[in-house]
Design an enzyme around this catalytic site. Sequence first.
Site, PDB file in Angstrom:
ATOM      1  N   ASN A   9       1.060  -1.155   0.008  1.00  0.00           N
ATOM      2  CA  ASN A   9       0.217  -0.026   0.497  1.00  0.00           C
ATOM      3  C   ASN A   9       1.121   0.992  -0.026  1.00  0.00           C
ATOM      4  OD1 ASN A   9      -1.503   2.029   0.676  1.00  0.00           O
ATOM      5  ND2 ASN A   9      -2.582   1.324   2.648  1.00  0.00           N
ATOM      6  N   TRP A  10       1.157   1.918  -0.946  1.00  0.00           N
ATOM      7  CA  TRP A  10       1.999   2.973  -1.055  1.00  0.00           C
ATOM      8  C   TRP A  10       1.855   4.441  -0.335  1.00  0.00           C
ATOM      9  CZ3 TRP A  10       4.051   2.889  -7.180  1.00  0.00           C
ATOM     10  CH2 TRP A  10       4.024   1.655  -7.078  1.00  0.00           C
ATOM     11  N   LYS A  11       0.466   4.323  -0.645  1.00  0.00           N
ATOM     12  CA  LYS A  11      -0.322   5.116   0.793  1.00  0.00           C
ATOM     13  C   LYS A  11       0.008   6.492  -0.743  1.00  0.00           C
ATOM     14  CE  LYS A  11      -0.071   3.519   4.574  1.00  0.00           C
ATOM     15  NZ  LYS A  11       0.019   3.160   5.981  1.00  0.00           N
ATOM     16  N   HIS A  95      -9.251   1.252   4.825  1.00  0.00           N
ATOM     17  CA  HIS A  95      -8.267   1.509   5.695  1.00  0.00           C
ATOM     18  C   HIS A  95      -8.011   2.400   7.146  1.00  0.00           C
ATOM     19  CE1 HIS A  95      -4.079   2.622   6.376  1.00  0.00           C
ATOM     20  NE2 HIS A  95      -3.470   1.324   6.009  1.00  0.00           N
ATOM     21  N   GLU A  97      -6.320   4.970   7.935  1.00  0.00           N
ATOM     22  CA  GLU A  97      -6.388   6.128   8.176  1.00  0.00           C
ATOM     23  C   GLU A  97      -7.708   6.724   6.661  1.00  0.00           C
ATOM     24  OE1 GLU A  97      -3.011   5.828   5.229  1.00  0.00           O
ATOM     25  OE2 GLU A  97      -1.539   4.908   7.449  1.00  0.00           O
ATOM     26  N   GLU A 167      -4.910  -4.661  11.253  1.00  0.00           N
ATOM     27  CA  GLU A 167      -3.723  -3.237  10.842  1.00  0.00           C
ATOM     28  C   GLU A 167      -4.002  -2.685  12.265  1.00  0.00           C
ATOM     29  OE1 GLU A 167      -1.911  -2.888   6.458  1.00  0.00           O
ATOM     30  OE2 GLU A 167      -4.041  -1.050   7.424  1.00  0.00           O
ATOM     31  N   GLY A 173       3.099   2.710  10.389  1.00  0.00           N
ATOM     32  CA  GLY A 173       3.732   3.788  10.632  1.00  0.00           C
ATOM     33  C   GLY A 173       4.550   3.990  11.459  1.00  0.00           C
ATOM     34  N   SER A 213       4.043  -1.677  10.168  1.00  0.00           N
ATOM     35  CA  SER A 213       5.597  -2.109  10.016  1.00  0.00           C
ATOM     36  C   SER A 213       6.128  -3.165   9.461  1.00  0.00           C
ATOM     37  CB  SER A 213       5.459  -1.364  11.961  1.00  0.00           C
ATOM     38  OG  SER A 213       5.322   0.565  11.539  1.00  0.00           O
ATOM     39  N   GLY A 234       3.437  -1.069   3.979  1.00  0.00           N
ATOM     40  CA  GLY A 234       3.094   0.317   3.754  1.00  0.00           C
ATOM     41  C   GLY A 234       4.289   0.642   3.710  1.00  0.00           C
ATOM     42  N   GLY A 235       5.661   1.690   4.943  1.00  0.00           N
ATOM     43  CA  GLY A 235       6.475   2.226   4.156  1.00  0.00           C
ATOM     44  C   GLY A 235       7.220   1.274   3.496  1.00  0.00           C
TER      45      GLY A 235
HETATM   46  P1  13P Z   1       3.464   0.450   7.677  1.00  0.00           P
HETATM   47  O1  13P Z   1       3.748  -0.751   6.864  1.00  0.00           O
HETATM   48  O2  13P Z   1       3.951   2.001   7.019  1.00  0.00           O
HETATM   49  O3  13P Z   1       3.350   0.258   9.288  1.00  0.00           O
HETATM   50  O4  13P Z   1       2.472   0.667   6.610  1.00  0.00           O
HETATM   51  C1  13P Z   1       1.037  -0.077   7.470  1.00  0.00           C
HETATM   52  C2  13P Z   1       0.135  -0.249   6.158  1.00  0.00           C
HETATM   53  O5  13P Z   1      -1.056   0.949   6.986  1.00  0.00           O
HETATM   54  C3  13P Z   1      -0.176  -0.757   5.656  1.00  0.00           C
HETATM   55  O6  13P Z   1      -1.824  -0.139   4.874  1.00  0.00           O
END
Ligand code: 13P
Length: 255
Positions: A9-11, A95, A97, A167, A173, A213, A234-235
């Site tokens: 998930n590149w956000k 998600h 967010e 999640e 993050g 993470s 994510g990251g």
């Molecule tokens: P991180 O891997 O950056 O913690 O993000 C997880 C995430 O929100 C994937 O959707």
Amino acid sequence: MRRLLIAGNWKMNLDRGRSLSLVQGLVESLRNTSNVDVAVCPPSVYLGELGKALHGSNIGLGAQNAYNQPEGAYTGEVSCGMLKDVGCQYVILGHSERRAIFGETDLMVNEKLHAVLAAGLTPIVCVGETLQEREAGKTQQVVESQCKGSLAGLSHEQMLKTVVAYEPVWAIGTGKTATPAQAEEVHKDIRELLGSLFSSETSQKVIILYGGSVKADNALELLSEPNIDGALVGGASLKQDSFLGIVQAASSVKK
Ligand code: 13P
């Protein structure tokens, strides 16, 4: 036997050039990876171009959101048909967010889920508790309520086509990963809940991803847990080496 899925998930990250070179690098490196499903979910403006770059590869394309209506006066929104048109197979829904920043409720997630399934796309429905909820001992209650609300009205067949992602918000993050035991406990609860809402047979087939993470160096122990069927990353999905490290860990898991 459930196939593992690793989805990035590149956000709202990476520009056009970096998106394209990351995808080209992944296509090349994962040419011979066949025992794990892999997908990338870039920002929607790049989906069309990246869909072309991924065409014929073994990497799926996913969107990070979709609207529940097929077309019309919904300024700023993108329909499931449009996502399918540019080569998407997956859509992330609910998600944390989107829930926290954009006010998405379980009902909204559920309406989108039905639209995604009707379009023949694979939804990845996210659930997870905040730190405050965990510390108050409400993890199970929160996650079950999100699952019941978000997954309402699905047939067994639709549930089988739906991916769930656990999640924990406090692990997103932050560099604080849930321990494999903490994650497994919630995954097991989710599978048991799906067993009671649908059937044990159905629940055993549903893919439940962990997100929060996930990195190349903690992926193997998380993915080795019996009820963790992959990762929503994510990251660490923004760089080729770290994402490939997670895919390689998944590829080596024996369950
Ligand atoms: P991180 O891997 O950056 O913690 O993000 C997880 C995430 O929100 C994937 O959707």
